[in-house]
Design a protein around this motif. Structure first.
Motif, PDB file in Angstrom:
ATOM      1  N   ILE A  85     -10.716  35.104  54.517  1.00  0.00           N
ATOM      2  CA  ILE A  85     -10.549  34.392  56.219  1.00  0.00           C
ATOM      3  C   ILE A  85     -12.330  33.946  55.909  1.00  0.00           C
ATOM      4  CG2 ILE A  85     -11.137  34.722  59.128  1.00  0.00           C
ATOM      5  CD1 ILE A  85      -7.968  34.976  57.954  1.00  0.00           C
ATOM      6  N   LEU A  86     -12.737  34.660  55.335  1.00  0.00           N
ATOM      7  CA  LEU A  86     -14.747  34.034  55.476  1.00  0.00           C
ATOM      8  C   LEU A  86     -14.993  33.725  54.372  1.00  0.00           C
ATOM      9  CD1 LEU A  86     -15.783  37.744  56.593  1.00  0.00           C
ATOM     10  CD2 LEU A  86     -15.064  35.413  58.477  1.00  0.00           C
ATOM     11  N   GLY A  87     -14.382  34.090  53.194  1.00  0.00           N
ATOM     12  CA  GLY A  87     -15.069  33.208  51.675  1.00  0.00           C
ATOM     13  C   GLY A  87     -15.956  34.125  51.933  1.00  0.00           C
ATOM     14  N   THR A  88     -16.524  35.245  52.276  1.00  0.00           N
ATOM     15  CA  THR A  88     -17.755  36.104  51.269  1.00  0.00           C
ATOM     16  C   THR A  88     -17.205  37.390  51.402  1.00  0.00           C
ATOM     17  OG1 THR A  88     -17.477  36.760  53.893  1.00  0.00           O
ATOM     18  CG2 THR A  88     -19.107  35.605  53.786  1.00  0.00           C
ATOM     19  N   PRO A  89     -18.428  37.876  50.693  1.00  0.00           N
ATOM     20  CA  PRO A  89     -17.832  39.007  49.892  1.00  0.00           C
ATOM     21  C   PRO A  89     -17.059  40.315  51.014  1.00  0.00           C
ATOM     22  CG  PRO A  89     -19.520  39.057  49.300  1.00  0.00           C
ATOM     23  CD  PRO A  89     -19.290  37.716  49.872  1.00  0.00           C
ATOM     24  N   THR A  90     -16.111  40.864  50.688  1.00  0.00           N
ATOM     25  CA  THR A  90     -15.459  42.050  51.653  1.00  0.00           C
ATOM     26  C   THR A  90     -16.169  43.116  51.622  1.00  0.00           C
ATOM     27  OG1 THR A  90     -13.783  42.579  49.907  1.00  0.00           O
ATOM     28  CG2 THR A  90     -13.167  41.513  51.539  1.00  0.00           C
ATOM     29  N   SER A  91     -17.110  43.247  51.224  1.00  0.00           N
ATOM     30  CA  SER A  91     -18.168  44.646  50.729  1.00  0.00           C
ATOM     31  C   SER A  91     -18.984  44.666  51.670  1.00  0.00           C
ATOM     32  CB  SER A  91     -18.207  45.140  49.471  1.00  0.00           C
ATOM     33  OG  SER A  91     -18.755  46.020  49.222  1.00  0.00           O
ATOM     34  N   PRO A  92     -19.223  45.732  52.170  1.00  0.00           N
ATOM     35  CA  PRO A  92     -21.115  45.611  52.647  1.00  0.00           C
ATOM     36  C   PRO A  92     -22.213  45.536  52.498  1.00  0.00           C
ATOM     37  CG  PRO A  92     -19.210  47.196  54.196  1.00  0.00           C
ATOM     38  CD  PRO A  92     -18.949  46.643  53.121  1.00  0.00           C
ATOM     39  N   ARG A  93     -21.105  46.521  50.820  1.00  0.00           N
ATOM     40  CA  ARG A  93     -22.467  47.401  49.312  1.00  0.00           C
ATOM     41  C   ARG A  93     -22.776  45.952  49.324  1.00  0.00           C
ATOM     42  NH1 ARG A  93     -26.792  49.283  47.348  1.00  0.00           N
ATOM     43  NH2 ARG A  93     -26.346  49.834  45.565  1.00  0.00           N
ATOM     44  N   HIS A  94     -21.552  44.930  48.731  1.00  0.00           N
ATOM     45  CA  HIS A  94     -21.706  43.581  47.940  1.00  0.00           C
ATOM     46  C   HIS A  94     -23.324  42.951  48.964  1.00  0.00           C
ATOM     47  CE1 HIS A  94     -20.967  39.598  45.962  1.00  0.00           C
ATOM     48  NE2 HIS A  94     -20.962  40.457  45.012  1.00  0.00           N
ATOM     49  N   SER A  95     -22.748  42.846  49.931  1.00  0.00           N
ATOM     50  CA  SER A  95     -23.827  42.230  50.645  1.00  0.00           C
ATOM     51  C   SER A  95     -25.048  42.447  50.349  1.00  0.00           C
ATOM     52  CB  SER A  95     -23.149  41.804  52.251  1.00  0.00           C
ATOM     53  OG  SER A  95     -22.297  41.317  52.542  1.00  0.00           O
ATOM     54  N   ILE A  96     -24.795  44.023  50.503  1.00  0.00           N
ATOM     55  CA  ILE A  96     -26.428  44.721  50.053  1.00  0.00           C
ATOM     56  C   ILE A  96     -27.131  44.536  49.268  1.00  0.00           C
ATOM     57  CG2 ILE A  96     -27.536  46.847  50.270  1.00  0.00           C
ATOM     58  CD1 ILE A  96     -25.722  47.827  52.494  1.00  0.00           C
ATOM     59  N   LEU A  97     -25.909  44.628  48.299  1.00  0.00           N
ATOM     60  CA  LEU A  97     -26.967  44.291  46.813  1.00  0.00           C
ATOM     61  C   LEU A  97     -26.987  42.523  46.863  1.00  0.00           C
ATOM     62  CD1 LEU A  97     -24.339  45.997  44.662  1.00  0.00           C
ATOM     63  CD2 LEU A  97     -26.521  46.428  44.608  1.00  0.00           C
ATOM     64  N   ALA A  98     -26.900  40.978  46.992  1.00  0.00           N
ATOM     65  CA  ALA A  98     -27.053  40.291  46.915  1.00  0.00           C
ATOM     66  C   ALA A  98     -28.562  40.048  47.633  1.00  0.00           C
ATOM     67  CB  ALA A  98     -26.148  38.730  47.707  1.00  0.00           C
ATOM     68  N   HIS A  99     -28.273  40.944  49.480  1.00  0.00           N
ATOM     69  CA  HIS A  99     -29.314  40.135  49.579  1.00  0.00           C
ATOM     70  C   HIS A  99     -30.581  40.922  49.055  1.00  0.00           C
ATOM     71  CE1 HIS A  99     -32.115  40.745  53.239  1.00  0.00           C
ATOM     72  NE2 HIS A  99     -33.189  41.627  52.769  1.00  0.00           N
ATOM     73  N   ASP A 100     -30.209  42.514  48.460  1.00  0.00           N
ATOM     74  CA  ASP A 100     -31.599  43.175  47.503  1.00  0.00           C
ATOM     75  C   ASP A 100     -32.043  41.809  46.323  1.00  0.00           C
ATOM     76  OD1 ASP A 100     -31.621  44.986  49.060  1.00  0.00           O
ATOM     77  OD2 ASP A 100     -30.606  46.643  47.860  1.00  0.00           O
ATOM     78  N   GLU A 101     -30.455  41.383  46.182  1.00  0.00           N
ATOM     79  CA  GLU A 101     -31.560  40.601  45.021  1.00  0.00           C
ATOM     80  C   GLU A 101     -32.309  39.339  44.762  1.00  0.00           C
ATOM     81  OE1 GLU A 101     -28.476  37.606  41.796  1.00  0.00           O
ATOM     82  OE2 GLU A 101     -27.814  39.504  42.697  1.00  0.00           O
ATOM     83  N   GLU A 102     -32.245  38.467  46.154  1.00  0.00           N
ATOM     84  CA  GLU A 102     -32.273  37.621  46.360  1.00  0.00           C
ATOM     85  C   GLU A 102     -33.940  38.279  46.878  1.00  0.00           C
ATOM     86  OE1 GLU A 102     -31.985  34.740  50.391  1.00  0.00           O
ATOM     87  OE2 GLU A 102     -30.921  36.085  49.939  1.00  0.00           O
ATOM     88  N   VAL A 103     -33.856  38.901  47.786  1.00  0.00           N
ATOM     89  CA  VAL A 103     -35.096  39.979  47.631  1.00  0.00           C
ATOM     90  C   VAL A 103     -36.162  40.065  46.216  1.00  0.00           C
ATOM     91  CG1 VAL A 103     -36.769  41.724  48.772  1.00  0.00           C
ATOM     92  CG2 VAL A 103     -34.934  40.882  49.598  1.00  0.00           C
ATOM     93  N   ASN A 104     -34.933  40.542  45.585  1.00  0.00           N
ATOM     94  CA  ASN A 104     -36.259  40.388  44.151  1.00  0.00           C
ATOM     95  C   ASN A 104     -36.349  39.491  43.269  1.00  0.00           C
ATOM     96  OD1 ASN A 104     -36.296  43.587  44.436  1.00  0.00           O
ATOM     97  ND2 ASN A 104     -34.377  43.388  43.207  1.00  0.00           N
ATOM     98  N   ASN A 105     -36.120  38.535  43.619  1.00  0.00           N
ATOM     99  CA  ASN A 105     -36.169  37.436  43.535  1.00  0.00           C
ATOM    100  C   ASN A 105     -37.006  36.683  44.244  1.00  0.00           C
ATOM    101  OD1 ASN A 105     -34.129  37.158  40.916  1.00  0.00           O
ATOM    102  ND2 ASN A 105     -32.428  36.544  42.343  1.00  0.00           N
ATOM    103  N   LEU A 106     -37.605  36.601  45.200  1.00  0.00           N
ATOM    104  CA  LEU A 106     -38.624  35.950  45.852  1.00  0.00           C
ATOM    105  C   LEU A 106     -39.444  36.495  45.688  1.00  0.00           C
ATOM    106  CD1 LEU A 106     -36.681  36.063  49.877  1.00  0.00           C
ATOM    107  CD2 LEU A 106     -37.756  33.349  47.926  1.00  0.00           C
TER     108      LEU A 106
END
Length: 169
Positions: free
Chosen positions: A83-104
Motif C-alpha cells: 500500500i505505502l511502498g515504505t518499510p513496514t517496520s517502525p524500527r526500520h524507519s527509525i534506523l533510516a532516520h538515524d542513518e540520515e542524522v548520522n550522515n548529516l
C-alpha cells in the motif's frame, strides 16, 4: 458518483452500519475516520475535488502505523509495503532516520573542518601580508632616506633606524 471512491468514503462505507447511513461499527473506526478526515481537510481543504483519493502519511497517522505488517482499514490481505511502498517496520524507519542524522552529522563535521582549515589559511595569509607590508614600509623609508641624502635635504620625517641624527642629512 462519476469518480473513484476516496479511501475515506470507502472506509466509511465499510465501517458503518447500513453502509454510511448508521453509526460506525466501533469506536476505533470512528476515531480513525475523524482523524484521517481532519488531517486531509487541514492539508488540502474541505473541497473533495482538491483532496487526493488517498494520503498514505495521513492514513498512517490516523491508524497509528501498521500492526503485524498490516494497515488497519486497508484490507486483511494487503501488506503495508504494498500500500505505502515504505518499510513496514517502525524500527526500520527509525534506523533510516538515524542513518540520515548520522550522515548529516558527518557532513556538518566535514564542513566545520573545512571552515577551520580556511580560517587557519586566512590567519597565515594575514601574517604574511603584514610581513610584506612591514618590509615594504622599511624599503620605502630607506629609499626616501637615500633620496634625501642625495639631494642634501634634512630628513626630519624618516630618521634612520639607528637613532643617530647624523644620518638624517
Amino acid at each position: 458518483m462519476g469518480r473513484p471512491m476516496s479511501q475515506l468514503e470507502f472506509f466509511s462505507h465499510v465501517h458503518k452500519k447500513n453502509h454510511e447511513l448508521g453509526d460506525f461499527v466501533d469506536k476505533k473506526s470512528k476515531r480513525v475516520y475523524d482523524t484521517y478526515k481532519a488531517s486531509i481537510e487541514s492539508k488540502y481543504g474541505t473541497i473533495r475535488d482538491y483532496q487526493p483519493e488517498f494520503d498514505p502519511n495521513s492514513w498512517m497517522d490516523a491508524v497509528n502505523g501498521p500492526s503485524k505488517g498490516r494497515i488497519y482499514g486497508i484490507g486483511p490481505r494487503e501488506p503495508a509495503s504494498h500500500i505505502l511502498g515504505t518499510p513496514t517496520s517502525p524500527r526500520h524507519s527509525i534506523l533510516a532516520h538515524d542513518e540520515e542524522v548520522n550522515n548529516l552529522k558527518l557532513e556538518l563535521a566535514s564542513a566545520q573542518n573545512t571552515i577551520e582549515e580556511n580560517n587557519e589559511r586566512i590567519d597565515d595569509l594575514t601574517l604574511r601580508l603584514e610581513r610584506v607590508e612591514r618590509n615594504h614600509r622599511v624599503e620605502m623609508q630607506e629609499t626616501v632616506r637615500s633620496m634625501l641624502r642625495e639631494l642634501n635635504i634634512p630628513n626630519f620625517q624618516f630618521p634612520s633606524s639607528s637613532g643617530s641624527r647624523n644620518d638624517d642629512v
